[in-house]
Structures are given as C-alpha cells and as structure tokens.
Design an enzyme around this catalytic site. Structure first.
Site, PDB file in Angstrom:
ATOM      1  N   SER A 132       0.843  -1.203   0.000  1.00  0.00           N
ATOM      2  CA  SER A 132       0.000   0.000   0.000  1.00  0.00           C
ATOM      3  C   SER A 132       0.872   1.243   0.000  1.00  0.00           C
ATOM      4  O   SER A 132       2.072   1.188   0.304  1.00  0.00           O
ATOM      5  CB  SER A 132      -0.933   0.019   1.220  1.00  0.00           C
ATOM      6  N   SER A 184      10.908  11.802   6.357  1.00  0.00           N
ATOM      7  CA  SER A 184       9.753  12.694   6.307  1.00  0.00           C
ATOM      8  C   SER A 184      10.234  14.122   6.532  1.00  0.00           C
ATOM      9  O   SER A 184      11.299  14.346   7.128  1.00  0.00           O
ATOM     10  CB  SER A 184       8.746  12.316   7.401  1.00  0.00           C
ATOM     11  N   ASP A 200       5.148  -7.286   4.034  1.00  0.00           N
ATOM     12  CA  ASP A 200       4.009  -6.565   4.595  1.00  0.00           C
ATOM     13  C   ASP A 200       3.220  -7.527   5.471  1.00  0.00           C
ATOM     14  O   ASP A 200       3.183  -8.731   5.206  1.00  0.00           O
ATOM     15  CB  ASP A 200       3.118  -6.027   3.471  1.00  0.00           C
ATOM     16  N   LEU A 245       3.163   4.477  -0.345  1.00  0.00           N
ATOM     17  CA  LEU A 245       4.451   4.732  -0.985  1.00  0.00           C
ATOM     18  C   LEU A 245       5.147   3.436  -1.369  1.00  0.00           C
ATOM     19  O   LEU A 245       5.791   3.348  -2.421  1.00  0.00           O
ATOM     20  CB  LEU A 245       5.344   5.547  -0.044  1.00  0.00           C
ATOM     21  N   TYR A 277       6.308  10.365  15.950  1.00  0.00           N
ATOM     22  CA  TYR A 277       6.580  10.297  14.517  1.00  0.00           C
ATOM     23  C   TYR A 277       7.866  11.040  14.178  1.00  0.00           C
ATOM     24  O   TYR A 277       8.715  10.554  13.422  1.00  0.00           O
ATOM     25  CB  TYR A 277       5.397  10.883  13.746  1.00  0.00           C
ATOM     26  N   THR A 323      -1.743   9.157   0.494  1.00  0.00           N
ATOM     27  CA  THR A 323      -1.577   7.737   0.792  1.00  0.00           C
ATOM     28  C   THR A 323      -2.687   7.302   1.755  1.00  0.00           C
ATOM     29  O   THR A 323      -3.344   8.148   2.377  1.00  0.00           O
ATOM     30  CB  THR A 323      -0.215   7.450   1.459  1.00  0.00           C
ATOM     31  N   ASP A 361       6.201  -9.018   9.964  1.00  0.00           N
ATOM     32  CA  ASP A 361       5.980  -7.980  10.964  1.00  0.00           C
ATOM     33  C   ASP A 361       7.349  -7.388  11.289  1.00  0.00           C
ATOM     34  O   ASP A 361       8.176  -8.044  11.931  1.00  0.00           O
ATOM     35  CB  ASP A 361       5.336  -8.574  12.216  1.00  0.00           C
ATOM     36  N   VAL A 362       7.603  -6.165  10.852  1.00  0.00           N
ATOM     37  CA  VAL A 362       8.936  -5.589  11.001  1.00  0.00           C
ATOM     38  C   VAL A 362       9.302  -5.325  12.455  1.00  0.00           C
ATOM     39  O   VAL A 362      10.477  -5.089  12.768  1.00  0.00           O
ATOM     40  CB  VAL A 362       9.090  -4.287  10.179  1.00  0.00           C
TER      41      VAL A 362
END
Length: 251
Positions: free
Chosen positions: A15, A138, A36, A17, A151, A186, A51-52
C-alpha cells in the site's frame, strides 16, 4: 545500479508509498519482494508476510528470499499524534513506543538482516556496487509539528542514520539514502478532513498540492540508478516548511 534483473525488497509494499515503489521497480525489470503484514502485492511482485517489529519474523522473511538482495526500500510506517504531556497527565508512552517500534526499530531490523545479505553479493557495474538502501524519512525529520513527538523521533532518527549506515557499509560497496516526503496522498492520511489537508498544504511553495506516491517511487528509482548519491536525504515536499501547529491540532 541498473535495477533490471536485480532483486529488491520493499517493506510496506502492499500500500501507499511502498506499493508505488514496488510497481515502479517491477516496471523496470526488478524482481521485487514486498514485506508486509497483510494485503496483496502489486502484480509481478511476491508478498512475504512480515511484521517488522518482530526480529524473528524479519529473519524468517529474509531467509525465504533466494539469491542476492540488491535493493532495500524501508517504507513501512505508521502515524501517531499526541502531546508529550498535558494538564491531565503524561503522554501516551505505549503509543509512542509503538510508532518507534514500527518506523524506526522495524527499519533498523530489516536493514541489519538485508545488509548482511547484500555484503555477499558479487560487485555490479563499473563502481562495483553490491547494494542500495533507501529509507522513507519525512519532512517531520526536520520540522516536526505540535503533537508529533513519536513520529518526528522515528523519522528524525532514520534521517540521521542515513550517513552512519553509508559509512558502515561503504567498504562493502553498499549505498544508503533517504527520501523525506511532505504531505502525500496515501492511505495513511486518507481519513483526514479536507479543511485540515488544505491547511497543511498552505505551507507548500510550488506546486500547492499533495505529493503522489509515484513521485516518491520516481525518486527511489533515481537514487538506485545514480551511484554518486550516498549518505544524504532528499526532500520531496514542494519547499514546504510546516508551521509549529495547525488550527486542528490547537483545537
């Protein structure tokens, strides 16, 4: 590095990016694996459930990938808002840790295991490259807004690690870069009110619109194919400099 015929791993590749990046790499002839937790990989790519935040899951996923891994794009991520503290009490530290676990520790874990595999690659091209790692940073890496502690911490750390990892891996012919998008269209932001989106885009110089996932993918492809790009983060934000807070966060 010419991505044609090379093997690429994209986290969060089903999904947003990540999906756009998978599609772009498939289109230029790369063999792409999407790591993913759920969803379906874009056409032409392989999906491995991963699962990272769980190193055993990351190791198992990487072990399933046969042959060399030449490209890694760390794009798995989640958002999160909340003050560090308020008059009512401390901020939500469990929520803070969750964002760090996915956005930062997850990227570190995947990079550690994939970079180890990259070191074993045969050198490629006139510069004898073995691999390229691209981290999704970001504009919050540089100008985090009110309520974005978790974040911002995760993305600022990824931006700072770009040069460190480039220095760690340069002896092995592996480059490391980052891309720092501004506001992008996104699924992560699909539920935001239109008025809020309009306020966020006021800070964009030109063009005054949300970024498109394919534009992120285009920058990733440019990085992969340009060997001199190393140890730096490219801003993709229409010269946006976010304000300290918005009317929405203040309310």
């Amino acid at each position: 590095m010419d991505p044609a015929g090379k093997q690429a791993v994209v986290t969060g590749g089903n999904s947003g990016l990540g999906q756009a990046t998978v599609e772009a790499l498939v289109a230029v002839g790369a063999n792409v694996v999407s790591l993913d937790r759920s969803g379906t990989a874009p056409k032409g790519a392989r999906h491995i459930v991963c699962d990272v935040t769980d190193e055993s899951s990351v190791k198992a996923a990487v072990d399933q990938i046969e042959g060399g891994i030449h490209i890694l794009v760390n794009s798995a991520g989640i958002g999160g808002m909340g003050p560090i503290a308020s008059a009512e009490g401390p901020g939500d530290l469990a929520a803070f840790r969750q964002v760090i676990d996915v956005n930062l520790t997850g990227a570190v874990t995947v990079a550690a295991h994939v970079a180890h595999r990259m070191i074993g690659n045969a050198p490629s091209g006139e510069d004898e490259e073995r691999g390229v790692i691209v981290n999704a940073c970001s504009i919050a890496s540089y100008e985090g807004q009110e309520g974005m502690s978790a974040y911002t911490a995760s993305k600022a750390a990824l931006a700072a690690l770009t040069l460190v990892w480039a220095r760690d891996l340069s002896r092995h012919g592996i480059r490391v870069m980052g891309v720092a998008p501004g506001f992008m269209t996104t699924p992560l932001v699909s539920g935001l009110p239109d008025d809020f989106v309009a306020e966020l885009l006021k800070g964009a110089e030109f063009p005054k619109r949300a970024g498109r996932a394919r534009e992120f993918a285009d920058v990733v492809q440019f990085i992969v194919s340009t060997p001199l790009l190393n140890g730096e983060v490219i801003r993709l934000d229409a010269a946006t400099r976010p304000p300290a807070r918005t009317l929405w966060s203040a309310g």
